[in-house]
Scaffold this active site. Structure first.
Site, PDB file in Angstrom:
ATOM      1  N   SER A  14      80.242  68.907 -47.525  1.00 19.74           N
ATOM      2  CA  SER A  14      79.545  69.822 -48.408  1.00 19.74           C
ATOM      3  C   SER A  14      78.300  69.975 -47.251  1.00 19.74           C
ATOM      4  CB  SER A  14      78.937  69.463 -49.547  1.00 19.74           C
ATOM      5  OG  SER A  14      78.227  70.306 -50.210  1.00 19.74           O
ATOM      6  N   LYS A  23      80.990  76.759 -51.902  1.00 19.95           N
ATOM      7  CA  LYS A  23      80.459  75.122 -52.471  1.00 19.95           C
ATOM      8  C   LYS A  23      78.909  75.188 -52.770  1.00 19.95           C
ATOM      9  CE  LYS A  23      80.919  70.943 -53.109  1.00 19.95           C
ATOM     10  NZ  LYS A  23      81.385  70.306 -54.159  1.00 19.95           N
ATOM     11  N   LYS A  59      70.936  66.836 -51.725  1.00 20.50           N
ATOM     12  CA  LYS A  59      71.342  67.152 -50.109  1.00 20.50           C
ATOM     13  C   LYS A  59      71.623  68.792 -50.412  1.00 20.50           C
ATOM     14  CE  LYS A  59      74.840  66.778 -48.664  1.00 20.50           C
ATOM     15  NZ  LYS A  59      76.332  67.356 -48.397  1.00 20.50           N
TER      16      LYS A  59
END
Length: 309
Positions: free
Chosen positions: A107, A182, A250
């Site tokens: 990701s 995503k 993140k």
């Protein structure tokens, strides 16, 4: 194009590289081995590679994987690590053979995917950004969903292996669109966890049994896969990570940066990022992201948990 994996599985002869054997990577690699893939693995933590070797994999290193494998999967914590593994001095590209396909399932920010794609194509290699949704449980049982960005030919070459690790895949569009999808997924998932947390802290503080509230509302419009996956964990005070807060933190940081770059206001996601920052200060980053409930519990001075009968 939506791919539902109902076709007969064929024996594949490619040598497959898999780099990154963490919470998600290990069960994904194990599912490749279950389908007799010729799998070559690497992780900086040698014990993780050794586990895969005991299941039939070949222990390797990034450069050797680049020179011997025709399809290479990456499942790594961040875009910076992806770029170092690919383009570092002893990285995959040190021995990369033209025609190789690299599929990054990490990701990362869309810019990271575009950067990797450009450099790999200069070497005559294909690239697919194909992050996953489903967390550790679906990684274990092989029912992950893949959202991919790249060209159709590259997608089709990787597809048989995605089939071994997941139940569906969608080629969203050009390079970077898998990563965009995503990030959108992460907004919804983490925002829903925050909403569930706030709602059940409210219900608990007001005197209601949170487990009964859950049973009462889960069949209505408030019901969701996130509610069903995460509220039982909260009630059991189970914060063992399937999706740790630090990874989601993140991702939300990447959302905020990308939104600022393209000029899209994201007031709710920005607040979510600050909630995660507070979790970081309190030392909760290694917990499952349902641990976000602790932020709201701290504000209200109450705890969402099962009640003794």
């Amino acid at each position: 194009m939506q791919i539902e994996f109902i076709v007969e599985r064929n024996k594949i002869m490619d040598k497959i590289g898999f780099i990154g054997l963490g919470i998600m990577g290990t069960p994904m690699a194990l599912n490749l081995l279950k389908h007799q893939a010729d799998l070559h693995v690497y992780d900086v933590r040698e014990s993780l590679s050794d586990r895969l070797v005991s299941e039939g994999a070949v222990k390797s290193d990034p450069s050797t994987i680049g020179s011997t494998c025709s399809v290479i999967f990456l499942m790594l914590p961040s875009g910076g690590i992806v770029k170092e593994v690919l383009f570092g001095e002893e990285g995959v590209c040190a021995g990369l053979v033209p025609g190789t396909v690299v599929c990054d399932m990490s990701s990362v920010a869309p810019e990271d995917s575009l950067y990797c794609s450009r450099l790999l194509r200069e070497k005559g290699c294909g690239f697919l950004d194909a992050p996953v949704s489903g967390g550790e449980p679906k990684a274990v049982d092989g029912t992950l969903s893949f959202m991919a960005g790249g060209d159709d030919a590259t997608f089709q070459k990787v597809l048989p292996y995605l089939e071994m690790m997941g139940s569906s895949a969608l080629l969203v569009g050009d390079t970077g669109t898998g990563s965009i999808a995503k990030l959108a997924n992460q907004i919804i998932v983490n925002m829903t966890i925050a909403s569930v947390s706030e709602a059940f802290v409210f219900a608990t503080k007001a005197g209601a049994d949170p487990e009964k509230v859950y049973k009462a509302i889960r069949g209505g419009l408030a019901g969701s896969a996130v509610l069903d996956a995460k509220l039982p964990m909260i009630l059991e005070r189970n914060f063992v990570p399937g999706g740790p807060i630090y990874i989601n933190h993140k991702d939300i940081k990447n959302v905020v940066e990308e939104a600022h770059l393209i000029g899209t206001p994201i007031p709710l996601t920005s607040q979510l990022f600050e909630i995660m920052q507070a979790m970081k200060v309190r030392g909760h980053m290694g917990e499952d992201h349902c641990g976000i409930v602790k932020y709201f519990e701290n504000l209200a001075d109450c705890k969402v948990q099962k009640r003794d009968d």
